[in-house]
Design a protein around this motif. Structure first.
Motif, PDB file in Angstrom:
ATOM      1  N   VAL A 160      19.482 -46.037  16.595  1.00  0.00           N
ATOM      2  CA  VAL A 160      18.808 -47.326  16.438  1.00  0.00           C
ATOM      3  C   VAL A 160      19.171 -48.159  17.670  1.00  0.00           C
ATOM      4  O   VAL A 160      20.281 -48.653  17.792  1.00  0.00           O
ATOM      5  CB  VAL A 160      19.282 -48.054  15.156  1.00  0.00           C
TER       6      VAL A 160
ATOM      7  N   ASP B  72      17.783 -51.033  19.169  1.00  0.00           N
ATOM      8  CA  ASP B  72      17.667 -52.480  19.361  1.00  0.00           C
ATOM      9  C   ASP B  72      18.308 -53.315  18.254  1.00  0.00           C
ATOM     10  O   ASP B  72      17.816 -54.368  17.918  1.00  0.00           O
ATOM     11  CB  ASP B  72      16.193 -52.854  19.498  1.00  0.00           C
TER      12      ASP B  72
ATOM     13  N   PHE C  14      12.199 -55.682  12.153  1.00  0.00           N
ATOM     14  CA  PHE C  14      12.427 -55.085  10.844  1.00  0.00           C
ATOM     15  C   PHE C  14      12.968 -56.156   9.912  1.00  0.00           C
ATOM     16  O   PHE C  14      13.975 -56.785  10.218  1.00  0.00           O
ATOM     17  CB  PHE C  14      13.416 -53.922  10.966  1.00  0.00           C
TER      18      PHE C  14
ATOM     19  N   LEU D 272      14.072 -47.942   8.115  1.00  0.00           N
ATOM     20  CA  LEU D 272      13.964 -48.280   9.528  1.00  0.00           C
ATOM     21  C   LEU D 272      13.819 -47.028  10.385  1.00  0.00           C
ATOM     22  O   LEU D 272      12.952 -46.933  11.253  1.00  0.00           O
ATOM     23  CB  LEU D 272      15.211 -49.069   9.962  1.00  0.00           C
ATOM     24  N   MET D 273      14.683 -46.040  10.101  1.00  0.00           N
ATOM     25  CA  MET D 273      14.670 -44.814  10.903  1.00  0.00           C
ATOM     26  C   MET D 273      13.392 -44.010  10.677  1.00  0.00           C
ATOM     27  O   MET D 273      12.870 -43.389  11.593  1.00  0.00           O
ATOM     28  CB  MET D 273      15.908 -43.967  10.601  1.00  0.00           C
TER      29      MET D 273
ATOM     30  N   GLU E 199      10.483 -45.329   9.855  1.00  0.00           N
ATOM     31  CA  GLU E 199       9.441 -46.098  10.532  1.00  0.00           C
ATOM     32  C   GLU E 199       9.429 -45.811  12.035  1.00  0.00           C
ATOM     33  O   GLU E 199       8.385 -45.747  12.655  1.00  0.00           O
ATOM     34  CB  GLU E 199       9.730 -47.582  10.272  1.00  0.00           C
ATOM     35  N   ARG E 200      10.594 -45.625  12.596  1.00  0.00           N
ATOM     36  CA  ARG E 200      10.686 -45.407  14.050  1.00  0.00           C
ATOM     37  C   ARG E 200      10.856 -43.943  14.422  1.00  0.00           C
ATOM     38  O   ARG E 200      11.112 -43.629  15.585  1.00  0.00           O
ATOM     39  CB  ARG E 200      11.874 -46.197  14.600  1.00  0.00           C
ATOM     40  N   GLN E 201      10.779 -43.075  13.433  1.00  0.00           N
ATOM     41  CA  GLN E 201      10.908 -41.634  13.652  1.00  0.00           C
ATOM     42  C   GLN E 201      12.169 -41.283  14.436  1.00  0.00           C
ATOM     43  O   GLN E 201      12.129 -40.622  15.464  1.00  0.00           O
ATOM     44  CB  GLN E 201       9.667 -41.113  14.370  1.00  0.00           C
ATOM     45  N   LEU E 202      13.290 -41.785  13.908  1.00  0.00           N
ATOM     46  CA  LEU E 202      14.559 -41.569  14.607  1.00  0.00           C
ATOM     47  C   LEU E 202      15.360 -40.389  14.057  1.00  0.00           C
ATOM     48  O   LEU E 202      16.421 -40.069  14.572  1.00  0.00           O
ATOM     49  CB  LEU E 202      15.410 -42.842  14.528  1.00  0.00           C
TER      50      LEU E 202
END
Length: 445
Positions: free
Chosen positions: A174, A176, A303, A340-341, A343-346
């Motif tokens: 993550v 930011d 987010f 969050l992850m 959503e951001r494909q982390l």
RNA sequence: GUGGUUGUAGCUCAGUUGGUUAGAGCACCUGGUUGUGGUCCAGGGGGUCGUGGGUUCAAGUCCCAUCUUCCACCCCA
């Protein structure tokens, strides 16, 4: 009966569980690295342990557990008609699901003080429950990952916790995230300077909404709580300050100065350590009433809601009979971090590695023959399975395909007789017959 | 707790001003292929239309209540 689960709860598919475990493992790994040890507490506590610790709003959100047996036995039947539901709850529910991990931890520390070495550094990863209305990023059952150190007032603990936060989010990818810190003594000093101590809680909840409702909204809210124009102007000036030096002239009292000094020390240490994700945030206030010192909150750009939060509590153990024990801790919201992850494909692609080799099942004799081969490949560390039923090949291959199993081994009567097997590469479709003793070598290639 | 929103097959969704037997895609099952998946073809199972009440000759469609979904507020991870 139509299957369903209660509002605000979720089932997890294997893929989701693997991703969640990735988060838990990463967080736990960092906690351990800093010398924290794990504990667990029951999912439900005596209701008295929980009530009154989270403010009036919080008490409403505690899930109460109906007493077993004849739960109305102890209730005065004559009063039952006019009794309020709140009062009734007290007499028919003696237990409640935990609302967070911090209060049960305080109870735990007091109860086991003779068995613990202080300062006690513990971590705890368990679900908590809140009878809230579900919405985006908000569930009624969710996991918290808490790290706390209790029995030490040193600011090194704050520094360490912020280092942990920085490391966890860095490891999870993550990029930011922003760690905001503030201090309850700064807020208390502000209230004292403006002689509005009696409105301290109003001040805290209003300021905390700054990022959401802005200057106008906060002004309106403070005004509705009865604050005068002069005080509001000063609060606005405070909330708009972007650094400690800006608020110095507003906070000329011991409380405020003490808070500023502590925040300053923490930030200086972090700077020396090269942790750049943390900054002072004047409008950070946090709702929970037990915080007395540093407060910490982590957000990610774009987010909604915080993904990690915490702070220092000077006397949480006091209510359980152990005075003057200061603690500080933070809690990672695993479910929000997941959202969050996702959503951001982390998530790394290998969180879902599964079976690498499947043996097709041709019948009792052949399957039995495969068992020793299975054992052999497993010893070699290859994830393998045998299709349990002698179903049609079409069905067995469909299963392998649905599970994304890259290799299927076929051992029928012919192969068995020659101690061979046919190995099919599912992606390319090619297959060849090899000696069964070469199987591991072939797969490791 | 307050306001709004959603609900039709396992999943995603069509369904006209209320009108006969509620559809599609995907998934599943069977067969085309008795040792071959992902493509193709043929066929099949599966719905008290969230639930309960009401209006009507007639309700998936209109009304009320309730539960649920999602969103916002309050508050919070």
């Amino acid at each position: 009966m139509k299957p369903s689960i209660p509002k605000g709860t979720r089932d997890f598919l294997p893929k989701q569980v693997n991703k969640r475990n990735y988060i838990f493992r990463t967080i736990e790994g960092v906690f351990k690295l800093y010398g924290y040890v794990p504990i667990e507490t029951p999912s439900f506590e005596n209701i008295d342990t929980l009530t009154g610790k989270y403010g009036d709003e919080g008490d409403q959100l505690i899930f109460k557990i109906l007493n077993s047996g004849d739960y109305l036995a102890g209730v005065d039947r004559e009063e039952l008609a006019e009794i309020s539901s709140g009062k009734l709850a007290d007499s028919i529910a003696g237990k409640a699901l935990r609302y967070d991990l911090t209060v049960p931890f305080a109870r735990y520390v007091v109860q086991h003080q003779n068995d613990l070495t202080f300062p006690f550094k513990r971590y705890q990863i368990q679900p908590v429950w809140r009878a809230d209305r579900p919405q985006k990023g908000r569930y009624r059952e969710f996991y918290q990952c808490d790290v706390d150190v209790i029995g030490s007032a040193s600011l090194h603990n704050e520094v360490e916790l912020i280092q942990i936060i920085d490391q966890v989010f860095s490891e999870l990818g993550v990029s930011d995230f922003k760690i905001g810190i503030n201090h309850r003594k700064i807020l208390a000093g502000l209230a004292e300077g403006l002689s509005i101590e009696s409105n301290f809680n109003d001040l805290v909840t209003a300021i905390d909404k700054w990022d959401k409702i802005g200057e106008e909204g906060v002004t309106k809210e403070l005004s509705s709580k009865g604050l005068g124009g002069e005080a509001i102007t000063a609060v606005m000036k405070y909330a708009k300050s972007s650094s400690l030096s800006h608020i110095g002239d507003i906070l000329q009292n011991t409380k405020g100065e003490r808070g500023m000094e502590e925040v300053n020390m923490i930030l200086t240490e972090l700077e020396n350590l090269g942790v750049s994700s943390c900054a002072f945030n004047a409008s950070l206030a946090r709702g929970l009433s037990y915080y007395t010192g540093t407060i910490i909150e982590v957000i990610a750009d774009g987010f909604s809601g915080s993904i990690c939060a915490g702070g220092r509590y000077d006397d949480l153990t006091g209510i359980f009979g152990m005075k003057d024990i200061s603690g500080v801790g933070v809690s990672f919201g695993a479910d929000r971090i997941y959202d969050l992850m996702e959503e951001r494909q982390l998530f790394p692609s290998d969180t879902n590695v599964s079976t690498e080799l499947m043996f097709a099942n041709f019948g009792a004799e052949e399957a039995s023959f495969c068992l020793s081969l299975l054992k052999e490949v497993r010893v070699a560390g290859i994830v393998a399975e045998l299709y349990p039923d002698a179903a049609k090949m079409k069905k067995q291959f469909s299963y392998a395909d649905a599970k994304h199993i890259p290799y299927v081994a076929l051992v029928g009567a012919d192969e068995m007789a020659k101690n061979e097997l046919t190995l099919k590469n599912m992606a390319s479709g090619e297959q060849r017959t090899i000696n069964s003793s070469d199987l591991v070598k072939e797969l490791k290639r």
